[in-house]
Structures are given as C-alpha cells and as structure tokens.
Design a protein around this motif. Structure first.
Motif, short mmCIF file in Angstrom:
data_model
loop_
_atom_site.label_atom_id
_atom_site.label_comp_id
_atom_site.label_asym_id
_atom_site.label_seq_id
_atom_site.Cartn_x
_atom_site.Cartn_y
_atom_site.Cartn_z
N PRO A 177 0.83 -1.21 0.00
CA PRO A 177 0.00 0.00 0.00
C PRO A 177 0.86 1.26 0.00
O PRO A 177 1.94 1.29 0.59
CB PRO A 177 -0.81 -0.12 1.29
CG PRO A 177 -0.03 -1.06 2.15
CD PRO A 177 0.64 -2.02 1.22
N ILE A 178 0.37 2.27 -0.68
CA ILE A 178 1.07 3.55 -0.82
C ILE A 178 0.37 4.61 0.03
O ILE A 178 -0.84 4.81 -0.10
CB ILE A 178 1.11 4.00 -2.30
CG1 ILE A 178 1.86 2.98 -3.16
CG2 ILE A 178 1.72 5.39 -2.42
CD1 ILE A 178 3.34 2.88 -2.86
N GLY A 179 1.13 5.29 0.87
CA GLY A 179 0.54 6.32 1.74
C GLY A 179 0.49 7.68 1.08
O GLY A 179 0.91 8.69 1.64
N HIS A 180 -0.09 7.73 -0.13
CA HIS A 180 -0.02 8.96 -0.93
C HIS A 180 -0.82 10.11 -0.36
O HIS A 180 -0.58 11.28 -0.71
CB HIS A 180 -0.47 8.67 -2.37
CG HIS A 180 -1.88 8.18 -2.48
ND1 HIS A 180 -2.94 9.03 -2.66
CD2 HIS A 180 -2.40 6.93 -2.43
CE1 HIS A 180 -4.06 8.33 -2.72
NE2 HIS A 180 -3.75 7.05 -2.58
N ASN A 181 -1.78 9.83 0.52
CA ASN A 181 -2.55 10.93 1.10
C ASN A 181 -1.68 11.87 1.92
O ASN A 181 -2.01 13.04 2.11
CB ASN A 181 -3.67 10.38 1.99
CG ASN A 181 -4.83 9.82 1.18
OD1 ASN A 181 -4.99 10.16 0.01
ND2 ASN A 181 -5.62 8.95 1.78
N ALA A 182 -0.56 11.36 2.42
CA ALA A 182 0.36 12.18 3.22
C ALA A 182 1.48 12.79 2.38
O ALA A 182 2.32 13.51 2.91
CB ALA A 182 0.95 11.34 4.35
N TYR A 183 1.51 12.51 1.07
CA TYR A 183 2.57 13.06 0.23
C TYR A 183 2.37 14.56 0.02
O TYR A 183 1.23 15.03 -0.05
CB TYR A 183 2.57 12.39 -1.15
CG TYR A 183 3.06 10.95 -1.19
CD1 TYR A 183 3.55 10.31 -0.06
CD2 TYR A 183 3.04 10.24 -2.38
CE1 TYR A 183 3.99 9.00 -0.12
CE2 TYR A 183 3.48 8.92 -2.45
CZ TYR A 183 3.96 8.31 -1.32
OH TYR A 183 4.39 7.01 -1.37
N PRO A 184 3.47 15.33 -0.12
CA PRO A 184 3.35 16.75 -0.46
C PRO A 184 2.62 16.94 -1.79
O PRO A 184 2.80 16.17 -2.73
CB PRO A 184 4.81 17.22 -0.56
CG PRO A 184 5.58 16.22 0.25
CD PRO A 184 4.87 14.91 0.08
#
Length: 352
Positions: free
Chosen positions: A72-79
């Motif tokens: 899983p990728i935690g992209h919601n927290a990416y800038p």
C-alpha cells in the motif's frame, strides 16, 4: 522460472509484503516452482534514495517481470504539487486493465453474511475516473462557477477484455456463472456498450451462464443475499463502490485481497490502505496481502500454463483456510492476539 517483483510501499506495506513473500516462498518450495525475486524501490523509501516515489529504474525493472507485489502507498500524506511525490500510476503505465477482487466469508470470523464466495472484476482504465482515462488534461471541467462536468468513457476493447477475464475465471469455479452489472436503461450508450460486449463474450463461453443485473438492484441484492452471486463484472466506478460493499459484508478491507491484471503481467495489491496509525507495531493483518500473492500465482499459472504455480496457489489458499479455522494465531482485527509476523509464520508453516 517466474520473475516476481517486490515493491514494499509505505507504512504497513513494509510489514505485510514480506509476510506474503514468506508464504509464497514456502508454497513455491513445496510445489517445485522456481521464482526469481526482484526487490524494487517505490514510495517514501524510493524518494529517500532516488528523489521520486517511482524511479525510472523501478519502471524498467517492472517491464521485465511476470508480475509483482505492490504494498500500500501512503499517498494521502505526500506533499501536493511536487512531481517527485506521486501515487505511482502503475496500472495505467503497464495497462493493467482489470481489478480482480474476491469476497469470501469464513465460518468462524464475524461477518454480515456466511457462505459468501464472490469474485468481482472491475475495469480500471476507463469509466469516470478521469486520471485513468485522460492522456492529457482531465476528464472533469467547470465552464463556470455554477456547473461542473465529468466525462465517462467505455470502449469496446476495454469492455471486451475485462469480460473475457471474468469468463475465464468463471470457468475455473464450480458454479460457472457471470453477472454483468450495468445501468443500460439509463446510460444506453456507455452501459449499453459494456452490456453488449459481455453478451458477445458469453457466446464464446457456452459453458458459462451470463446474468445481467442493474447496478442499483445489484447493490440491494448484494446486501440481502450475496450468496446468489459467483463472478461479477462491471465498469470502473460501479466496481469501485460495489467491491467495498462486498468487503463490508464479509468483515472489512482486512479481508479484501486484489489483483490487477493486464495482457501479460499482473500486480498483487491488497485493497486496504497503508494504515500509518498502526505502522511499525506488528499489528497489521497480513491476510489481504498474502491472498493477493496467492491470486498472482494462480493467475500466472493459468496464463503461463505453469501447473506448479497453480499448485503453489492452491497450497496457500488451503493453508490460510487452516490458520483461520484454527483461530489461535490471528491478528487482533480477526479476533485473535497474534502479531503480523506471527500470523504470517502460521500460514507459512501450514503449507502442505
């Protein structure tokens, strides 16, 4: 020999993907299946070492593998608005057009319904999701502040190939039944085209029964009597909603594995997110990632004509059933007290 990539992803991906690999290694060893494992960087760890969440070296590496496990990728927290921080667009990049998501209940696990065993197929390169449809620009626009417009795309090729995958899977199951879900009476062109291609495909598979259900009625029937369904195929947005509903009736996203398939490659990717709140605490349920790996081996066995891969997949499925039936080494969300690695060890040890 099969070549399989390992992409850990973010947060709990660093915990659950290794458990899936552990189980797959054990099953492959018992089945005499040779696998060349290829670790490839992605997500935050890749950004630390390469300055981007999807390095070109990873893209090049994936081009040469038979399939891969994607954590899983935690992209919601990416800038935001930084091209180095992106949710890796692997489905579109490698034209993985069908998302395959099984929904299965277990007798000793809490669920809204028992005796549920459904495989959902969702077309994932078309439909309403603009990022998947548009090569440039976006499928949404706002001509003025009072109106917003979104486009929906269905092509004969897209509908036909996801329908074929559904019928191929149905042939491997005892009931041999496909349900096409659409809304043709209202969306006569877009849903009409999808329905037409499913009907055409049914003529190529006379040993498989085709049913058609309108999406709103299907949503009701899925809640009331999910046992009536076997293999379900639908469009992107309908499938996005219905697969989560399906997961809900059997216990939630922790029991929701997934596989995205293309013409020659597939990506094992659990439905759940990266769960940063429990990351690094050995609490995550590895079931969905383990069973996603099982699905990858099953698919590769069917597509490559590799009986040892199918045998390994069957061994994993049986081992998971045994561990869940025993109940003594399950994670907390499944009613047990085991950690992530302990449950993974249990499944690997149960491989027969």
């Amino acid at each position: 020999m099969l070549t399989i990539g390992i992409l850990l992803g973010d947060d709990i991906g660093l915990e659950v993907v290794p458990e899936a690999v552990k189980v797959m290694r054990a099953a492959a060893a018992r089945s005499g299946l040779a696998i060349d494992w290829q670790p490839l960087p992605v997500g935050r760890k890749a950004h630390e070492s390469h300055g981007t969440t999807l390095p070109e070296a990873t893209v090049a590496g994936l081009a040469g593998v038979d399939g891969w496990l994607q954590g899983p990728i935690g992209h919601n927290a990416y800038p935001r608005n930084d091209p180095g921080w992106i949710n890796p667009p692997l489905r579109k990049r490698f034209e993985l057009y069908a998302s395959v998501k099984p929904v299965k209940s277990y007798p000793n696990l809490p669920s809204l319904h028992k005796n549920v065993d459904i495989v959902f197929l969702r077309e994932v390169n078309e439909g309403m999701q603009s990022s998947s449809v548009a090569v440039a620009g976006t499928g949404e626009f706002r001509p003025n502040d009072e109106i917003s417009i979104g486009t929906r795309v269905v092509t004969r090729r897209g509908a036909s190939r996801v329908a074929r995958e559904a019928f191929e899977i149905a042939r491997t199951r005892p009931r041999r039944r496909v349900t096409s879900v659409h809304k043709e009476p209202v969306y006569r062109l877009v849903c009409g085209m999808f329905a037409e291609e499913c009907r055409k495909m049914a003529r190529e598979y006379p040993d498989v029964t085709l049913d058609e259900v309108l999406v709103d009625g299907f949503a009701m029937k899925l809640v009331m009597q999910p046992q009536q369904f076997d293999v379900v195929v639908t469009t992107n947005q309908f499938g996005d909603i219905l697969t989560d509903e399906g997961a809900g009736i059997v216990g939630g996203l922790g029991l929701a594995p997934g596989l995205c398939v293309g013409e020659r490659q597939a990506m094992a990717q659990a439905t759940h997110g990266s769960a940063p709140d429990i990351a690094g605490r050995n609490l995550a349920n590895p079931y969905a990632m383990i069973m996603s790996g099982q699905m990858l081996l099953e698919w590769l066995g069917r597509k490559r004509g590799e009986p040892r891969a199918r045998d390994a997949a069957q061994r994993i499925a049986a081992a998971v059933d045994r561990v869940i039936a025993d109940g003594s080494r399950l994670t907390r969300d499944l009613g047990g007290s085991a950690g992530t690695s302990e449950m993974g060890d249990a499944v690997a040890q149960a491989i027969g």
